[in-house]
Design a protein around this motif. Structure first.
Motif, PDB file in Angstrom:
ATOM      1  N   GLY A  77       0.776  -1.235   0.000  1.00  0.00           N
ATOM      2  CA  GLY A  77       0.000   0.000   0.000  1.00  0.00           C
ATOM      3  C   GLY A  77       0.803   1.278   0.000  1.00  0.00           C
ATOM      4  O   GLY A  77       0.217   2.368   0.032  1.00  0.00           O
ATOM      5  N   ALA A  78       2.135   1.183  -0.034  1.00  0.00           N
ATOM      6  CA  ALA A  78       2.933   2.404   0.038  1.00  0.00           C
ATOM      7  C   ALA A  78       4.326   2.185  -0.529  1.00  0.00           C
ATOM      8  O   ALA A  78       4.774   1.047  -0.708  1.00  0.00           O
ATOM      9  N   VAL A  79       5.000   3.272  -0.815  1.00  0.00           N
ATOM     10  CA  VAL A  79       6.435   3.270  -1.083  1.00  0.00           C
ATOM     11  C   VAL A  79       7.055   4.253  -0.087  1.00  0.00           C
ATOM     12  O   VAL A  79       6.373   5.136   0.435  1.00  0.00           O
ATOM     13  N   PHE A  80       8.345   4.083   0.193  1.00  0.00           N
ATOM     14  CA  PHE A  80       8.957   4.999   1.150  1.00  0.00           C
ATOM     15  C   PHE A  80      10.443   5.146   0.867  1.00  0.00           C
ATOM     16  O   PHE A  80      11.064   4.337   0.178  1.00  0.00           O
ATOM     17  N   ALA A 150       2.963  10.651   4.404  1.00  0.00           N
ATOM     18  CA  ALA A 150       3.288  10.876   5.814  1.00  0.00           C
ATOM     19  C   ALA A 150       4.773  11.198   5.886  1.00  0.00           C
ATOM     20  O   ALA A 150       5.609  10.384   5.496  1.00  0.00           O
ATOM     21  N   VAL A 151       5.105  12.389   6.349  1.00  0.00           N
ATOM     22  CA  VAL A 151       6.498  12.808   6.491  1.00  0.00           C
ATOM     23  C   VAL A 151       6.833  12.790   7.975  1.00  0.00           C
ATOM     24  O   VAL A 151       6.137  13.414   8.787  1.00  0.00           O
ATOM     25  N   VAL A 162       1.825  14.976  -2.679  1.00  0.00           N
ATOM     26  CA  VAL A 162       2.816  15.034  -3.753  1.00  0.00           C
ATOM     27  C   VAL A 162       2.497  16.280  -4.565  1.00  0.00           C
ATOM     28  O   VAL A 162       1.438  16.372  -5.190  1.00  0.00           O
ATOM     29  N   GLY A 163       3.416  17.257  -4.553  1.00  0.00           N
ATOM     30  CA  GLY A 163       3.103  18.544  -5.153  1.00  0.00           C
ATOM     31  C   GLY A 163       4.011  18.991  -6.277  1.00  0.00           C
ATOM     32  O   GLY A 163       3.665  19.892  -7.032  1.00  0.00           O
ATOM     33  N   LEU A 201       4.747   7.311   1.096  1.00  0.00           N
ATOM     34  CA  LEU A 201       3.786   7.745   0.093  1.00  0.00           C
ATOM     35  C   LEU A 201       2.748   6.644  -0.104  1.00  0.00           C
ATOM     36  O   LEU A 201       3.072   5.509  -0.454  1.00  0.00           O
ATOM     37  N   PHE A 202       1.490   6.972   0.114  1.00  0.00           N
ATOM     38  CA  PHE A 202       0.426   5.985   0.019  1.00  0.00           C
ATOM     39  C   PHE A 202      -0.036   5.840  -1.434  1.00  0.00           C
ATOM     40  O   PHE A 202      -0.413   6.822  -2.090  1.00  0.00           O
TER      41      PHE A 202
END
Length: 231
Positions: A77-80, A150-151, A162-163, A201-202
């Motif tokens: 469900g995420a990468v990090f 989530a930071v 994510v911007g 990052l979800f």
């Protein structure tokens, strides 16, 4: 996006802690800084990312001067990744994000507000992902503009989106607002953190509108709980 070369003096002189305020909503108004957003603790999230299953085809640098040591890791469900934090001040011109304050200032961001304008780095917590390359293509991992992140830094959790996109070989950058909320010096020329920042990052998430920080916190808290359950 900011393609830049940091001097070693600037990197070594980056302050790690500063008092801050946290943007509360799309209007850019601020509320007192908090040690925690949402109900999931930094410790619980970090416990799920203490080992890396690398999904990138190589590793990233944190700055031009450093060697490539940072992999993108995959979880359910995420990468990090775990890196530093350089300060992104791009987008709409504000008091602290402009050509005079930021030597690398650009007046646009890769992703835009719901009204079509660039994002506002001074008031919106967002992160920068590396532009797609042979190392890693973020979209292939279910990461998109407006995705929830989530930071985590110094036992604090800040939800961001994510911007923006950055250089293809460098990782570890977030907006002025993200840094300030986490107690990191947000000065775009001399601030940032040399290490100790975790970005989760979800996958397949998206905040709408992208400029609503409160929406990012609500969705981020839900996804963080799901992340803990599924890993």
């Amino acid at each position: 996006m900011r393609i830049r070369t940091l001097t070693l003096a600037a990197a070594s002189g980056a302050a790690l802690l500063a008092a801050g305020v946290l943007p509360a909503n799309a209007s850019g108004t601020a509320r007192p800084a908090s040690a925690q957003e949402g109900s999931v603790s930094a410790a619980d999230l970090l416990a799920k990312v203490n080992s890396c299953s690398q999904i990138s085809n190589g590793k990233y640098k944190t700055d031009d001067e450093t060697s490539a040591t940072i992999p993108v890791c995959g979880k359910n469900g995420a990468v990090f990744w775990k890196a530093d934090m350089d300060i992104d001040c791009d987008g709409q011109r504000t008091t602290n994000c402009n050509e005079d304050r930021d030597p690398w200032y650009q007046d646009d961001t890769a992703f835009h507000q719901s009204n079509g304008k660039p994002l506002k780095a001074e008031s919106l917590p967002y992160i920068v992902v590396p532009s797609s390359s042979s190392i890693w293509k973020y979209s292939s991992s279910g990461i998109k503009g407006g995705g929830v992140v989530a930071v985590i830094y110094n036992n604090k959790v800040e939800y961001a989106v994510v911007g923006d996109t950055g250089p293809t070989k460098i990782i570890g950058e977030a907006s002025y607002a993200t840094a300030k909320a986490l107690g990191i010096d947000p000065d775009p020329a001399t601030g940032g953190a040399d290490s100790g920042v975790t970005y989760i990052l979800f996958k397949n998430s998206q905040v709408s509108p992208i400029e609503s920080h409160s929406a990012a916190v609500t969705l981020g808290d839900q996804l963080a709980k799901k992340f803990l359950q599924n890993n």
